[in-house]
Design a protein around this motif. Sequence first.
Motif, PDB file in Angstrom:
ATOM      1  N   GLN A  15      49.851  99.942  43.133  1.00 35.37           N
ATOM      2  CA  GLN A  15      49.498 101.367  43.084  1.00 35.37           C
ATOM      3  C   GLN A  15      48.376 101.727  44.053  1.00 35.37           C
ATOM      4  O   GLN A  15      48.433 102.777  44.694  1.00 35.37           O
ATOM      5  N   PRO A  16      47.331 100.906  44.210  1.00 36.29           N
ATOM      6  CA  PRO A  16      46.321 101.260  45.220  1.00 36.29           C
ATOM      7  C   PRO A  16      46.919 101.364  46.627  1.00 36.29           C
ATOM      8  O   PRO A  16      46.488 102.216  47.419  1.00 36.29           O
ATOM      9  N   ASP A  77      54.450 103.579  37.496  1.00 38.86           N
ATOM     10  CA  ASP A  77      54.094 104.222  36.228  1.00 38.86           C
ATOM     11  C   ASP A  77      53.205 105.442  36.446  1.00 38.86           C
ATOM     12  O   ASP A  77      53.074 105.935  37.570  1.00 38.86           O
ATOM     13  N   MET A  79      50.214 105.838  36.726  1.00 36.60           N
ATOM     14  CA  MET A  79      49.103 105.704  37.670  1.00 36.60           C
ATOM     15  C   MET A  79      49.535 106.190  39.070  1.00 36.60           C
ATOM     16  O   MET A  79      48.704 106.675  39.837  1.00 36.60           O
ATOM     17  N   ALA A  82      49.337 109.923  38.803  1.00 37.06           N
ATOM     18  CA  ALA A  82      47.912 110.298  38.740  1.00 37.06           C
ATOM     19  C   ALA A  82      47.294 110.254  40.137  1.00 37.06           C
ATOM     20  O   ALA A  82      46.487 111.114  40.497  1.00 37.06           O
ATOM     21  N   ALA A  83      47.691 109.260  40.921  1.00 41.04           N
ATOM     22  CA  ALA A  83      47.133 109.128  42.272  1.00 41.04           C
ATOM     23  C   ALA A  83      47.655 110.227  43.194  1.00 41.04           C
ATOM     24  O   ALA A  83      46.896 110.789  43.994  1.00 41.04           O
ATOM     25  N   GLU A  86      46.028 113.557  42.206  1.00 40.81           N
ATOM     26  CA  GLU A  86      44.594 113.533  42.494  1.00 40.81           C
ATOM     27  C   GLU A  86      44.349 113.785  43.970  1.00 40.81           C
ATOM     28  O   GLU A  86      43.467 114.560  44.354  1.00 40.81           O
ATOM     29  N   ARG A  90      42.408 116.885  45.631  1.00 40.66           N
ATOM     30  CA  ARG A  90      41.191 116.624  46.413  1.00 40.66           C
ATOM     31  C   ARG A  90      41.307 117.196  47.817  1.00 40.66           C
ATOM     32  O   ARG A  90      40.329 117.626  48.414  1.00 40.66           O
ATOM     33  N   TRP A 258      43.895 114.542  32.927  1.00 39.35           N
ATOM     34  CA  TRP A 258      43.609 113.915  34.215  1.00 39.35           C
ATOM     35  C   TRP A 258      44.061 114.830  35.361  1.00 39.35           C
ATOM     36  O   TRP A 258      43.321 115.100  36.301  1.00 39.35           O
ATOM     37  N   GLN A 265      38.047 119.525  39.910  1.00 36.25           N
ATOM     38  CA  GLN A 265      37.166 118.786  40.809  1.00 36.25           C
ATOM     39  C   GLN A 265      37.379 119.263  42.251  1.00 36.25           C
ATOM     40  O   GLN A 265      36.429 119.467  43.003  1.00 36.25           O
ATOM     41  N   ARG A 303      36.710 113.144  33.237  1.00 38.11           N
ATOM     42  CA  ARG A 303      37.281 112.172  34.174  1.00 38.11           C
ATOM     43  C   ARG A 303      37.308 110.771  33.550  1.00 38.11           C
ATOM     44  O   ARG A 303      38.323 110.093  33.571  1.00 38.11           O
ATOM     45  N   ALA A 304      36.166 110.382  32.966  1.00 46.59           N
ATOM     46  CA  ALA A 304      36.097 109.046  32.362  1.00 46.59           C
ATOM     47  C   ALA A 304      37.060 108.938  31.176  1.00 46.59           C
ATOM     48  O   ALA A 304      37.774 107.945  31.033  1.00 46.59           O
ATOM     49  N   TYR A 307      40.782 109.134  32.362  1.00 52.77           N
ATOM     50  CA  TYR A 307      41.155 107.899  33.073  1.00 52.77           C
ATOM     51  C   TYR A 307      41.462 106.796  32.056  1.00 52.77           C
ATOM     52  O   TYR A 307      42.451 106.063  32.195  1.00 52.77           O
ATOM     53  N   LEU A 310      44.865 107.467  30.796  1.00 53.11           N
ATOM     54  CA  LEU A 310      45.897 107.039  31.747  1.00 53.11           C
ATOM     55  C   LEU A 310      46.159 105.546  31.616  1.00 53.11           C
ATOM     56  O   LEU A 310      47.301 105.093  31.620  1.00 53.11           O
ATOM     57  N   ARG A 311      45.073 104.805  31.539  1.00 51.65           N
ATOM     58  CA  ARG A 311      45.220 103.355  31.473  1.00 51.65           C
ATOM     59  C   ARG A 311      45.912 102.936  30.185  1.00 51.65           C
ATOM     60  O   ARG A 311      46.747 102.042  30.178  1.00 51.65           O
TER      61      ARG A 311
ATOM     62  N   SER B 233      32.720 107.192  26.781  1.00 49.55           N
ATOM     63  CA  SER B 233      33.652 107.008  27.909  1.00 49.55           C
ATOM     64  C   SER B 233      32.894 106.859  29.224  1.00 49.55           C
ATOM     65  O   SER B 233      33.222 105.990  30.042  1.00 49.55           O
ATOM     66  N   VAL B 234      31.917 107.719  29.434  1.00 44.65           N
ATOM     67  CA  VAL B 234      31.183 107.691  30.699  1.00 44.65           C
ATOM     68  C   VAL B 234      30.328 106.428  30.802  1.00 44.65           C
ATOM     69  O   VAL B 234      30.290 105.765  31.856  1.00 44.65           O
ATOM     70  N   LEU B 237      32.592 103.491  31.496  1.00 39.72           N
ATOM     71  CA  LEU B 237      33.077 103.457  32.885  1.00 39.72           C
ATOM     72  C   LEU B 237      31.971 102.997  33.832  1.00 39.72           C
ATOM     73  O   LEU B 237      32.204 102.176  34.722  1.00 39.72           O
ATOM     74  N   TYR B 249      25.336 108.146  39.996  1.00 36.82           N
ATOM     75  CA  TYR B 249      26.117 108.129  38.759  1.00 36.82           C
ATOM     76  C   TYR B 249      25.228 107.746  37.573  1.00 36.82           C
ATOM     77  O   TYR B 249      25.485 108.169  36.448  1.00 36.82           O
ATOM     78  N   LEU B 325      38.614 103.971  41.181  1.00 36.12           N
ATOM     79  CA  LEU B 325      39.264 103.769  39.883  1.00 36.12           C
ATOM     80  C   LEU B 325      40.540 102.944  40.037  1.00 36.12           C
ATOM     81  O   LEU B 325      40.804 102.033  39.263  1.00 36.12           O
ATOM     82  N   TRP B 326      41.332 103.283  41.060  1.00 36.68           N
ATOM     83  CA  TRP B 326      42.623 102.586  41.219  1.00 36.68           C
ATOM     84  C   TRP B 326      42.426 101.092  41.472  1.00 36.68           C
ATOM     85  O   TRP B 326      43.222 100.278  41.040  1.00 36.68           O
ATOM     86  N   SER B 327      41.360 100.765  42.180  1.00 35.31           N
ATOM     87  CA  SER B 327      41.191  99.351  42.520  1.00 35.31           C
ATOM     88  C   SER B 327      40.168  98.665  41.631  1.00 35.31           C
ATOM     89  O   SER B 327      39.809  97.524  41.880  1.00 35.31           O
ATOM     90  N   ARG B 331      41.422  97.216  35.631  1.00 37.64           N
ATOM     91  CA  ARG B 331      42.734  97.812  35.407  1.00 37.64           C
ATOM     92  C   ARG B 331      43.626  96.827  34.685  1.00 37.64           C
ATOM     93  O   ARG B 331      43.747  95.685  35.066  1.00 37.64           O
ATOM     94  N   SER B 332      44.236  97.314  33.637  1.00 38.18           N
ATOM     95  CA  SER B 332      45.067  96.397  32.852  1.00 38.18           C
ATOM     96  C   SER B 332      46.413  96.248  33.518  1.00 38.18           C
ATOM     97  O   SER B 332      46.784  97.025  34.353  1.00 38.18           O
TER      98      SER B 332
END
Lengths: 392, 332
Positions: A15-16, A77, A79, A82-83, A86, A90, A258, A265, A303-304, A307, A310-311, B233-234, B237, B249, B325-327, B331-332
């Motif tokens: 996904q990245p 999936d 993610m 979501a990417a 996003e 942005r 999300w 944002q 966001r937190a 996210y 999502l996970r 949550s914050v 993270l 942050y 976040l993606w990387s 990440r599960s």
Amino acid sequence: MSHFVSPEDPLRDDQPAYAAAFEGWLAAGPAAFRDAARPIVSSERRAAATRELMRTLFDDGWSRYGWPTPAGGLGGDIMHRAAMWEALARHGLPTMAMFEHLEILAPTLVAMGRPAFVAQVLPTFLRGQECWSQGFSEPDAGSDLASLRTRAVPIDGGHVITGRKIWTSWAGYARWCLVLARTGSVEDRHRGLTAFAVDLRSPGVEVRAIGQANGTDELAEVTFDGVPVGPDRVIGDLGGGWRVAMHILSHERGTFAWFRHCLLQGYLSGALETGSPAGAPEFGSPAGDGALGQAVLDLAAVRAASYAGLRAQAADAPLGVRAPFVKLLLCAAERSLNDWVLESDPTLALGVGDDHAAVAWQEYLFSRIVTVYGGSQQMQLDTIAKQVLRLP
Amino acid sequence: MNAALDGVDDPFLEAAGQALRAAGDGPDPLTALGWWDLLPDLGDRDVRAAALALFRAHGRELSSSVALGALLAQPFRASAPAAPGTLVATIASSAPGRGARLLVVGDVRGKVLLIDRPGHGADLVAASDLELRPLAPAGGLAIHEVPVGGVEPDRSARLGVIAEREAAPARVRARFLGRLAVAWEILGAAESALALAVTYAGHREQFGRPIGTFQAVRHLLAWARTDCAALGSVAALATSLDELAPARYDEVVKALAGRNGRRICEQALQVLGAVGFTTEHRHHAYHGRVLALDALLGSSAELTHGLGAWVRETGTDPSVPAATLWSSPDRS
């Protein structure tokens, strides 16, 4: 990029890498994206520009990731989705418009619809050709959804639906409506419901757009007068409509945050970069820094939390009790961001300024009603009190 | 306690709570927990989460230790000649009209104090060489003021000096870790205050039924629980991302902690009614702890305003970048 489904697809499996590749595509400034990213006041022109963007995203393969291959997707999936959204937000896309139902309804369609029907409708939805609307609320059933009265009566080869739905988002633009109808008795409450996919072009369907106070027209009233629906259009089980509704609402309140918060944002960044939303060369002043700081905190919270949602979704863990929190946090962020916008430029209320200002005013007004849509704030609080705090 | 407290599946949080409750005259709970051994490995996500869970437990138990100062000192350790388990940083505090002050948290007898002097490196001083003045904020935070004389010790009294070029990066890291720790402690104290109010609402009867059956009361508590969820949550993270977190942050986390912690306590107090404002009830202790912690390492009001100004003036997007976040490794 390849459009066929191959056993090995690095964008699907990494996904990245997908996110980075999509970033590259966006950075090249495709025309369909540039058109959709402009401030557009007219709902119809907004819809047309967004449809064109969806067509391009589908044809170039991007929007097919995150959806299963039997349904016309390319695998991966949530993610991936979501990417994609996003990055679009942005880079300045202001809204998902009628495609927000991709993240509210489509996950449920895929999970609970008849496979052949889903394979027929998901690609046309993703490609922006045929949109979906959500037919839940009725004149006498809002927060108390289980008291709805629209009836589905069995006939040879299916059901016939009669009733009236209201506050049906995007029905004026939609080909399909996911209708929650009563197949049992009113006394059965939530046990006597079934979800149907209804073709809004069927005879007996009437859609009346309802203008909103912010000048947009996403809401509609939909009347069904003896509309026949075949058995392949049942979503979930007969009598299992409540489960379908809860699945949808968990997305609308959980993971959807999300997608929506990314737009907020992006809206904040756009305001600071270009001097929009007011269309002025600079936006904000030291007097508003406290309010802006509050918006930053609220955005960080949603966001937190979203996210994490999502996970959980990507790992097939139940969203469960997370959803009402995320929904409340999204509303808080939407309100505090728009509080700052209006505090920074009270003249938005006078209707002065350009298209940026007009859209900013629409957004501000919309932020006053988000605490009602998708389950009122009071209902979310009730859910937390009961299911999390276990109050008597 | 009850359903308002989550995180019970966190084994280190549980262990930390037990160790703190068992402390009394017994062994130093930080040593008993092996907490000092975690400090050199804060770069490891699981170790970091465990080290920070102590602070949430501190908030829940309303206990105090030198852990905050030790955490703040850890980034300086490479340049500070002090035995493991002995180095504790002071915390600078200032308010208009009150000037600058130095504070230490916990029992620092026998410790080496690290006094950071932004722009001028940092000094190491034996705590035994200083006259510490105890303060007594509500909530049992064991905090001492380092007298002004202690800020400028004779050169001869210093055990060591850290050069500014080494202190500068350590300072940034220390602030990040310290703010995160205080945020977790605020969460621990605030969620405990909420738990008391939830329990109370379940048995306090008015008009012939528990007040927790009234929607007005239920909603106050549900809002408070939402504020806990946001902060949790914050903070989680930020703990997970650590050095991958975007600029400032730590300020976001600490500002959110102060704001939400105070709101949670206020809602809880409203539900408890007058008894919550008495010394006979424990609410005031949790509430006081939250307020005291808000005053350390940047108050919510100050940080929130500063974040707004920074975002406006620089046009910076303060959010955690999606690519991060993606990387991110968790990440599960």
